[in-house]
Design an enzyme around this catalytic site. Structure first.
Site: not given
Lengths: 407, 127, 380
Positions: C70, C176, C198, C321
C-alpha cells in the site's frame, strides 16, 4: 536417460528456486501461530517477535558481505535498491554536481534510472566496456570530472557473468570523493564481497537470485564515511526513513536464511558449479564458429554465454524446449531486439541474435549437462543445415561483402 | 511465444530443404532478408520448359515462423505456373500458419522470396 | 492465550491463501519475463491474480498495477501522477496515512503547493471541506476511503462528483475498506485507488494501485519494464498470487465477515460506553465494522498498550507506523481532539479470527489494569 526432469533449468541468473531451508523459515512466519505481526508495531509481542526475526535476517545479510547490520536497508528487490541508490544520491548531492558515470552493460534498473535523471537535467556518461566485457580503468578515470557525484558499476554482469574489479574502482572513486554504487544482484553468494576492504558506498542485493524469495532485496548504505540518500518512497519512516512501507517479515526472513546458507556453502558450491560449467563449455568449444561472450577468467562459475554463428536465436530456443535458457536478459527477451549487452561488447547483430545464456546453479547435475551438450549440438547442426548463411560461409563468402536487401 | 501446430510441424519437419545449382538456366534463385534483421530466406525454383514449377527448395536463417513460411511456400509452388505462384500472398501464408501479428513479417518475406525467385528465372530466360 | 486486536495494522495470513502460495515459494520459480515454460507459468499466475484483485476492486484487470504494498501504491499515485507535471497544487486530507501525506510534502520541494483538507469533529469530510482548499490549479486530490484509526468512511463517490473539473485526478486509499465493505472503482469514477494485500488476510509484500488508463503515470521505480513499465522489478510472484487468492476469498466472504466483525465491535462499544472515564472517538459516524478508537481518562495510551501486551493482548494506539514517534495521532488532532486526550487513544481492530470471547477478555483486562493503576497512582 533416467531421472531427468524436463525442461532442465539453466536460467539461474533470471531467478532461482527457493531453497527448501529458506521456504521452511518463511512458512514459519506465515501462520497464525508464527511471526505474522507488523514489525513496526512497537506495542505488542506480535510486533516484537517479527522485529527480532527481521533483525536476525539483517545480521545474516550483513555477515555475507562483512558489513554492519545497521548498514542494511530492506527494499522490494534489487531494482528498487538501484533506483534508491542512484536517484537517492543524485537528488541528495546535486549541489555538489550533476554528473554520473555508469556502463552500457548495466542492468536496465540502472540504465533506465540514469535516463530518468538525464530528463531531470543530470549528465550521464555511459562507458563502453572492452570486448571482453570488462571496464578499462583508465577510461573510467578519464571520464571522472570535478562535478561527478556518482559512479555506478555492476559487480557481475547478468548476461555474460564477468566480474568487474570493484575493489580497484572503489579506490579510484574514494580518492576523488566520488560516491560508488555497485549492483551486486548477480554476485552475492557467487563471488566474495568484503565491504570492510572494498571501498563501495552503496550496494544493491536481491534475494531471488540466491535461492531466496522474490519481492525482497536490500541496499547497503555505508555509515563510515556516511552516505546520505533522499528517500523515494515516503510515509511511515521505516528503515530509518530511507524506505517506508510495511516490511514483509516472511520475505525478509527468507532473504536472511538465503544469505546465511550462501555464506556457509559458497566456496564448495562454486567449485562444484565451476566443474559443471567447464564441462558444458568443453562440450561446445570445439564446434565450428562458436564464440564465448565475455571474459572467461574474470567470470562467475555459473555463467556460460555462447554465440552459435549462422543460427538464429529464436529458432534455436525453439529447438531447445527441453531446456530453459535465456537468449539475453530475461527482462528484454519479450522484444525481438538483440541483446544490448552483447552489442556493447561489439558483437555483430547476428552473433548477438544467436547467443544463449546458460546459468548453472545449486540443483544442476552432470547428467543434465551431458544431455544438454547433445541437444544443443544437434539443434545447431540441424539449423545450420537449414541456414543459407552457413552455406555461404562454407563457400568462403564474406557475409559482410554481401549487399542485403533490408526489409 | 506460442507457436501454432502447423508452424511447429514445418519447423520440426521442414519440407524441401535443399540447394539447386543457381547457374542452371532453368533455376531461379531468390534471396531476401538480412542477417542483421534476424532472417534470410533463399528460395529456389526449377521450371520446366512449359513453364511449370517442377521443384522448389529453400534454406532459411530465421525464427520458427520464417522457417515454416518458406517451407510452406515450397509445397504450394510445386506444380504451379509462374503466374500462379505469384498469386501466393503473404496473408494466405499467415492465415495457413496462424501467425501472430509480430510474425506476419515472416510471411511477407516469403512472398518477397517467391517474387525474387520468379524474377531471377525470367531474367535468365530473357538474357 | 494471545488475543490479537490489531487487524488494521496487519492481518494473519489465511491458511487457504498460504496453500495457494506454497507452490510459488517452493517449486514454481520462473521469472515471469522469461519466455520459457518456467517463465510462462509464473506469468499466467500473475494474470490470474490480476483478475481476482480487479474483481474485488470493481475494476478491469488492465487497471491493476501490482506494487510491493500500500505504501508504494500511494507513493506511485501521488509522485507518479504529478512528477512530470508543471508544479501547481494538490490537496490531500488531513487524516491520510503517512504514505500519502509524506510524498505530498516531498512535492513541495519541487514547487508544488499542498493543502490539507480539514475534517470535522466526527472525522467526516464534506464536499465543502474539499471546496475550501481546491482551486483552479489543483491537479490531484487524495481522500482515503476509510481511516485506519477511527475507521470513519468517506463518501468518495459523492466527493468526486462534486469536483467539476476534469483535470483534477482523484485518488483514494482503500486499503482499510477492501474485504470489509464492497469497493467499486468503476462506480466511484475516481482515477486511482490503493489496495493492500496484508490487510485482507493476504501476505505482506503485495499491494496494487488501480489506475484509470487515461491517467498519465510515471513510474517511481525504473528498469525492466514490468507492469507496463509503471512498476519495474521482478514481480513478487508468491505474494501476488496470495494477494489474488485473498482478494477472491474476501469477495466471497464479505457479507458474513462484515456482520461478524460488527457484532464484536458493537458489543465492545456498548460495554465501553457504559464505563466511566472513557471517550469514544467518531462513534456516531459511518465506520468500518471492525474498528473502535477510544481513550481512557488520565491513562497514557502507550502505557496501557504495554500493560495489555503483558496479558497477551495486542492493540494499537493508531497507525503502527507512528508507534515509534510517541506523538499523538494526527488524525485525532485534525478532528480537534485535545492533545492530552489524543495521547491516551487506543485502537481496537477486529479480524475474522477473533471470537466474541476476545471482547470479554479484553474488557476484563482493561478494567483490571485501569483499576490497579489508578489505585497505585493514588497510593504512590
Amino acid at each position: 536417460m533416467s531421472n531427468l526432469k524436463l525442461p532442465i533449468y539453466f536460467d539461474y541468473s533470471a531467478t532461482t528456486p527457493v531453497d527448501e531451508r529458506v521456504a521452511e523459515e518463511m512458512i514459519k512466519c506465515m501462520t497464525v501461530e508464527g511471526n505474522f505481526g507488523n514489525p513496526a508495531s512497537r506495542s505488542h509481542a506480535f510486533g516484537w517477535n517479527s522485529e527480532e526475526a527481521v533483525e536476525t535476517a539483517r545480521g545474516h545479510v550483513a555477515a555475507l558481505i562483512n558489513a554492519d547490520p545497521r548498514e542494511i536497508v530492506w527494499t522490494s528487490g534489487a531494482t528498487e535498491s538501484d533506483n534508491l541508490a542512484i536517484k537517492g544520491v543524485a537528488h541528495f548531492y546535486q549541489k555538489n554536481g550533476k554528473h554520473i558515470i555508469t556502463c552500457k552493460t548495466e542492468h536496465k534498473a540502472v540504465l533506465d534510472t540514469c535516463r530518468q535523471l538525464e530528463r531531470e537535467g543530470y549528465e550521464v556518461t555511459y562507458l563502453d566496456p572492452e570486448p571482453n566485457g570488462l571496464i578499462d580503468l583508465n577510461k573510467l578515470v578519464a571520464a571522472m570530472r570535478d562535478d561527478t557525484i556518482l559512479v555506478s558499476i555492476m559487480h557481475v554482469n547478468n548476461e555474460i557473468g564477468v566480474i568487474q574489479d570493484i575493489a580497484a574502482i572503489g579506490e579510484l572513486c574514494r580518492e576523488r570523493k566520488i560516491i560508488f554504487h555497485v549492483d551486486a544482484a548477480q554476485s552475492a553468494g557467487k563471488t566474495p564481497i568484503d565491504l570492510q576492504t572494498m571501498k563501495v558506498d552503496l550496494m544493491s542485493f536481491s534475494a531471488h537470485k540466491i535461492y531466496g524469495p522474490k519481492g525482497i532485496g536490500a541496499l547497503y548504505v555505508r555509515r563510515k564515511p556516511r552516505i546520505r540518500l533522499e528517500a523515494q518512497m515516503h510515509g511511515g519512516g521505516h528503515e530509518r526513513g530511507m524506505r517506508s512501507g510495511t516490511l514483509a517479515t516472511h520475505q525478509i526472513v527468507g532473504m536472511g536464511e538465503a544469505f546465511r546458507i550462501a555464506k556457509q556453502d559458497m566456496q564448495e558450491e562454486n567449485e562444484r558449479i565451476m566443474k559443471l560449467r567447464n564441462r558444458l563449455w568443453d562440450g561446445f568449444k570445439d564446434m565450428e564458429e562458436v564464440y564465448l561472450n565475455g571474459d572467461f577468467e574474470h567470470r562467475i562459475a555459473g555463467n556460460l554465454n555462447v554465440s552459435f554463428n549462422f543460427v538464429e536465436g529464436e529458432s534455436l530456443i525453439m529447438a531447445l524446449k527441453d531446456i530453459a535458457v535465456s537468449s539475453g536478459s530475461a527482462c528484454t527477451s519479450a522484444s525481438l531486439e538483440p541483446s544490448y549487452v552483447l552489442r556493447a561488447l561489439g558483437r555483430s547483430d547476428e552473433l548477438a541474435h544467436s547467443s544463449l545464456r546458460f546459468t548453472i546453479g545449486r540443483y544442476t547435475n552432470e547428467e543434465e549437462i551431458d544431455y544438454t551438450i547433445d541437444l544443443v549440438k544437434n539443434a545447431v547442426n540441424k539449423l545450420r543445415d537449414l541456414s543459407p548463411l552457413w552455406d555461404m560461409f562454407k563457400e568462403g563468402i564474406d557475409l559482410n561483402s554481401v549487399e542485403w536487401a533490408a526489409h | 511465444m506460442a507457436y501454432s501446430e502447423k508452424v511447429m510441424d514445418h519447423y520440426e519437419n521442414p519440407r524441401n530443404v535443399g540447394v539447386l545449382n543457381k547457374d542452371d538456366s532453368n533455376v531461379g534463385t531468390g534471396m531476401v532478408g538480412a542477417p542483421a534483421c534476424g532472417d534470410v530466406m533463399r528460395l529456389q525454383i526449377q521450371v520446366s520448359d512449359d513453364g511449370i514449377i517442377e521443384n522448389a527448395v529453400f534454406k532459411t536463417y530465421g525464427c520458427g515462423s520464417a522457417i515454416a513460411s518458406s517451407s510452406l511456400v515450397t509445397e504450394w509452388m510445386k506444380g504451379k505456373t509462374l503466374d500462379e505462384a505469384r498469386q501466393i500472398k503473404n496473408l494466405d501464408i499467415a492465415e495457413e500458419l496462424a501467425l501472430p501479428p509480430v510474425k506476419v513479417h515472416c510471411s511477407v518475406l516469403a512472398e518477397d522470396a517467391i517474387s525474387a525467385a520468379v524474377e531471377d528465372y525470367l531474367k535468365k530466360q530473357a538474357g | 492465550m494471545a488475543v490479537y486486536l490489531d487487524n488494521n495494522s496487519t492481518t494473519a495470513l489465511e491458511p487457504e491463501v498460504l496453500d495457494v502460495m506454497l507452490p510459488y515459494l517452493k517449486d514454481i520459480h520462473g521469472n515471469p519475463s522469461s519466455v520459457h515454460r518456467y517463465g510462462r507459468l509464473t506469468r499466467n499466475a500473475i494474470e490470474q491474480a490480476r483478475h481476482q484483485v480487479a474483481n474485488l476492486a470493481g475494476a478491469q484487470p488492465e487497471q491493476v498495477i501490482f506494487t510491493s504494498g500500500g505504501t508504494e501504491a500511494n507513493n506511485l499515485a501521488i509522485l507518479g501522477a504529478l512528477s512530470n507535471k508543471v508544479p501547481a497544487h494538490l490537496a490531500v486530507s488531513s487524516i491520510e496515512h503517512a504514505s500519502v501525506i509524506e510524498p505530498a510534502k516531498i512535492l513541495i520541494n519541487s514547487g508544488w503547493k499542498l493543502d490539507l483538507i480539514p475534517v470535522d469533529a466526527a472525522c467526516n469530510i464534506s464536499a465543502e471541506n474539499i471546496e475550501s482548499v481546491v482551486s483552479d490549479d489543483t491537479c490531484l486530490i487524495s481522500v482515503m476511503m476509510a481511516n485506519n484509526e477511527t475507521g470513519v468512511i468517506q463518501d468518495i463517490k459523492h466527493l468526486n462528483q462534486h469536483i467539476q473539473s476534469e483535470k483534477v485526478l482523484f485518488h483514494s486509499d482503500a486499503s482499510q475498506v477492501a474485504g470489509k465493505l464492497p469497493v467499486n472503482f468503476a462506480e466511484m469514477k475516481i482515477d486511482m485507488m490503493t489496495l493492500s494485500s496484508h490487510k485482507i488476510y493476504g501476505p505482506q509484500g503485495a499491494g496494487a494501485l488501480i489506475v484509470n488508463r487515461s491517467v498519465e503515470l510515471e513510474p517511481i521505480i525504473y528498469g525492466g519494464g514490468q507492469e507496463r513499465g509503471l512498476r519495474n522489478g521482478t514481480e513478487n510472484i508468491a505474494a501476488i498470487v496470495g494477494f489474488g487468492a485473498a482478494a477472491e476469498l474476501a469477495g466471497q466472504q464479505i457479507e458474513d465477515i462484515n456482520k461478524y466483525l460488527r457484532t464484536m465491535r458493537d458489543a465492545l462499544q456498548s460495554e465501553l460506553a457504559n464505563m466511566p472515564g472513557i471517550t469514544l472517538f467518531a462513534a456516531q459516524s459511518d465506520r468500518l465494522p471492525n474498528t473502535l478508537q477510544f481513550a481512557v481518562d488520565d491513562f497514557d495510551g502507550e502505557a496501557l498498550l504495554m500493560h495489555l501486551d503483558k496479558q497477551g493482548i495486542a492493540v494499537s494506539s493508531g497507525s503502527a507506523c507512528h508507534s515509534k514517534a510517541g506523538i499523538p495521532s494526527h488524525v485525532l488532532l485534525a478532528m480537534g481532539v485535545a492533545p492530552e486526550l489524543a495521547k491516551n487513544a487506543i485502537r481496537i481492530s477486529f479480524g475474522k479470527h477473533n471470537r466474541m470471547d476476545d471482547v470479554h477478555v479484553f474488557l476484563h483486562a482493561l478494567k483490571e489494569i485501569t483499576l490497579t493503576q489508578h489505585q497505585s497512582m493514588r497510593v504512590g
